[in-house]
Motif scaffolding. Structure first.
Motif, short mmCIF file in Angstrom:
data_model
loop_
_atom_site.label_atom_id
_atom_site.label_comp_id
_atom_site.label_asym_id
_atom_site.label_seq_id
_atom_site.Cartn_x
_atom_site.Cartn_y
_atom_site.Cartn_z
N TYR A 16 -1.12 7.91 4.32
CA TYR A 16 -2.21 6.96 3.94
C TYR A 16 -3.25 7.71 3.30
O TYR A 16 -3.98 7.30 2.48
CB TYR A 16 -2.67 6.29 5.13
CG TYR A 16 -3.97 5.50 5.25
CD1 TYR A 16 -3.89 4.36 4.02
CD2 TYR A 16 -5.23 5.62 5.90
CE1 TYR A 16 -5.15 3.65 3.86
CE2 TYR A 16 -6.35 4.85 5.56
CZ TYR A 16 -6.21 3.74 4.60
OH TYR A 16 -7.40 2.90 4.39
N LEU A 17 -3.58 8.90 4.01
CA LEU A 17 -4.53 10.05 3.10
C LEU A 17 -4.16 10.26 1.80
O LEU A 17 -5.19 10.48 1.03
CB LEU A 17 -4.87 11.18 4.13
CG LEU A 17 -5.46 10.81 5.39
CD1 LEU A 17 -5.64 12.33 6.33
CD2 LEU A 17 -6.67 10.34 5.52
N MET A 18 -2.94 10.54 1.62
CA MET A 18 -2.54 10.94 0.27
C MET A 18 -2.60 9.78 -0.48
O MET A 18 -2.91 9.98 -1.80
CB MET A 18 -0.89 11.42 0.25
CG MET A 18 -0.74 12.74 0.73
SD MET A 18 0.89 13.26 0.59
CE MET A 18 1.84 12.49 1.86
N THR A 19 -2.22 8.41 -0.02
CA THR A 19 -2.55 7.27 -1.08
C THR A 19 -4.00 7.10 -1.37
O THR A 19 -4.44 6.97 -2.63
CB THR A 19 -2.08 5.94 -0.05
OG1 THR A 19 -0.72 6.25 0.09
CG2 THR A 19 -2.36 5.09 -1.00
N LEU A 20 -4.82 7.37 -0.35
CA LEU A 20 -6.18 7.24 -0.76
C LEU A 20 -6.78 8.37 -1.56
O LEU A 20 -7.49 8.17 -2.69
CB LEU A 20 -7.04 7.50 0.52
CG LEU A 20 -7.04 6.22 1.52
CD1 LEU A 20 -7.88 6.59 2.78
CD2 LEU A 20 -7.58 4.88 0.96
N SER A 56 -4.52 -0.06 2.62
CA SER A 56 -5.67 -0.23 3.68
C SER A 56 -5.59 -1.48 4.46
O SER A 56 -6.02 -1.64 5.78
CB SER A 56 -6.93 -0.21 3.16
OG SER A 56 -7.05 0.95 2.47
N SER A 57 -4.86 -2.49 3.88
CA SER A 57 -4.55 -3.88 4.65
C SER A 57 -3.90 -3.67 5.81
O SER A 57 -3.75 -4.65 6.76
CB SER A 57 -4.15 -5.04 3.89
OG SER A 57 -2.79 -4.76 3.27
N ALA A 79 -3.72 -13.31 10.71
CA ALA A 79 -3.80 -14.25 9.76
C ALA A 79 -4.48 -13.50 8.22
O ALA A 79 -4.04 -13.33 7.44
CB ALA A 79 -4.37 -15.45 9.76
N THR A 80 -5.86 -12.87 8.69
CA THR A 80 -6.45 -12.17 7.69
C THR A 80 -5.55 -10.88 7.24
O THR A 80 -5.76 -10.78 5.73
CB THR A 80 -7.83 -11.70 8.11
OG1 THR A 80 -8.63 -12.96 8.74
CG2 THR A 80 -8.69 -11.05 7.12
N GLN A 81 -5.05 -10.10 7.90
CA GLN A 81 -4.38 -9.09 7.65
C GLN A 81 -3.15 -9.51 6.40
O GLN A 81 -3.14 -8.97 5.63
CB GLN A 81 -3.51 -8.36 8.67
CG GLN A 81 -2.89 -7.15 8.39
CD GLN A 81 -2.03 -6.49 9.42
OE1 GLN A 81 -1.18 -6.96 10.15
NE2 GLN A 81 -2.32 -5.17 9.63
N TYR A 258 7.26 -1.07 0.53
CA TYR A 258 6.52 -1.32 -0.54
C TYR A 258 4.96 -1.28 -0.40
O TYR A 258 4.20 -1.03 -1.46
CB TYR A 258 7.24 -2.46 -1.29
CG TYR A 258 6.92 -3.92 -0.72
CD1 TYR A 258 5.78 -4.52 -0.85
CD2 TYR A 258 7.90 -4.32 0.20
CE1 TYR A 258 5.60 -5.68 -0.28
CE2 TYR A 258 7.58 -5.46 0.85
CZ TYR A 258 6.48 -6.45 0.64
OH TYR A 258 6.29 -7.30 1.31
N PRO A 259 4.57 -1.64 0.67
CA PRO A 259 2.97 -1.70 0.72
C PRO A 259 2.25 -0.25 1.28
O PRO A 259 1.20 0.07 1.20
CB PRO A 259 2.67 -2.85 2.11
CG PRO A 259 3.83 -2.65 2.69
CD PRO A 259 5.07 -2.33 1.94
N ILE A 260 3.29 0.63 1.60
CA ILE A 260 2.62 1.83 2.01
C ILE A 260 3.36 3.22 1.38
O ILE A 260 2.39 3.87 1.12
CB ILE A 260 3.23 2.12 3.50
CG1 ILE A 260 2.40 0.94 4.52
CG2 ILE A 260 2.98 3.40 4.24
CD1 ILE A 260 2.75 1.03 5.98
N PHE A 261 4.35 3.23 0.94
CA PHE A 261 5.02 4.18 0.21
C PHE A 261 4.89 4.20 -1.39
O PHE A 261 4.59 5.02 -2.02
CB PHE A 261 6.60 4.29 0.47
CG PHE A 261 7.04 4.88 1.93
CD1 PHE A 261 7.06 6.36 2.05
CD2 PHE A 261 7.27 4.13 2.94
CE1 PHE A 261 7.19 6.99 3.50
CE2 PHE A 261 7.44 4.42 4.34
CZ PHE A 261 7.47 5.97 4.29
#
Length: 292
Positions: A16-20, A56-57, A79-81, A258-261
């Motif tokens: 996550y930190l690398m993504t940001l 981030s979601s 639901a929001t996530q 696909y949403p994280i890597f």
């Protein structure tokens, strides 16, 4: 299980930190280099922003769950996530299609490129990608979260994903499963077909280029985008084109991929083999040496 979660926490925190860092770094780098103020890099900056929102979601909530004994989430939060995740995912599909069109115009009509891909049109395409993602998410999230849920409301997954949520319903989920399938087919697969069509025209244009060097240069401008499309669609479509397989381990692994890597890998895919970015980096280094 607790030990495994403690092992997974630093791994996913690092991702996550690398993504940001990588995506935000790419946005800033494009912003401060005037040579990169072109439609291609405007789309790339927008893709990085969507990838930050996409990751981030899911990641912050998932990371906090790794450290908690009681992993609960309210119905509205769930639901929001999923709504934000689906919104960003579909927006990325649309933006990848816009980027394919951009490459087609650049290779197929290079002399008219600056007249066709004007900044106003590019911003409209980006806004259209965000709007289409929002509407698509709304269309299939709202009916699925209006099903009857009477327990046990336990999601066997890392985050709120629609196949797992639908499987918890006491009412017949067939209509919602079909809505998810149709949304994936017409929006996700529709954009994928548009990308394939664009690359068909790109291939035809490349074949018309007489010099080998010119052909190689034209192909290299598409290689990164093609890699990103293959990586994203290969996993995303395999998940949502099989809405009934929500509890399989294969589904869980693919749906986390696909949403994280992918958001972490996209900046690398677009930067490592990109001559413009490499040259801009060299100019930045030279400026540093001059100031020192």
């Amino acid at each position: 299980e607790k030990e495994l979660q403690l092992i997974l926490f630093p791994v996913f925190l690092g991702i996550y930190l690398m993504t940001l860092i990588w995506n935000l770094g790419l946005i800033i780098f494009i912003k401060i280099n005037s040579n990169l103020h072109t439609p291609m890099y405007l789309f790339l900056s927008s893709l990085s922003f969507i990838d930050i929102c996409y990751s981030s979601s899911i990641s912050p909530r998932m990371l906090s769950d790794f450290l908690r004994d009681e992993k609960t989430i309210s119905f509205m939060a769930c639901a929001t996530q999923y709504f934000v995740t689906a919104w960003m995912g579909m927006a990325e599909c649309c933006l990848l299609a816009a980027m394919a069109y951009d490459r087609y115009v650049a290779i197929g009509s290079p002399l008219q490129y600056s007249a066709i891909m004007v900044p106003g049109r590019c911003w409209k395409m980006i806004a259209g990608a965000c709007a289409s993602g929002f509407l698509s998410s709304l269309i299939h999230v709202v009916p699925c979260f209006h099903l009857s849920y009477c327990g046990p409301n336990i999601i066997q997954h890392f985050f709120c994903d629609i196949p797992q949520i639908i499987s918890l319903s006491c009412s017949n989920p067939f209509i919602c499963q079909m809505i998810v399938f149709l949304a994936a087919f017409f929006c996700g697969f529709g954009f994928f077909l548009f990308i394939l069509l664009s690359y068909g025209f790109i291939a035809a244009s490349i074949l018309k280029i007489s010099s080998v060097k010119g052909s190689a240069k034209a192909f290299n401008t598409c290689a990164s985008h093609l890699a990103a499309v293959t990586l994203y669609y290969g996993t995303a479509l395999s998940v949502y084109m099989h809405p009934g397989s929500g509890h399989s381990m294969k589904h869980k692994v693919l749906s986390i991929f696909y949403p994280i890597f992918v958001p972490m890998l996209n900046p690398l895919i677009y930067s490592l083999r990109n001559k413009d970015i490499k040259e801009a980096l060299k100019r930045v280094r030279k400026r540093k040496h001059i100031y020192l």
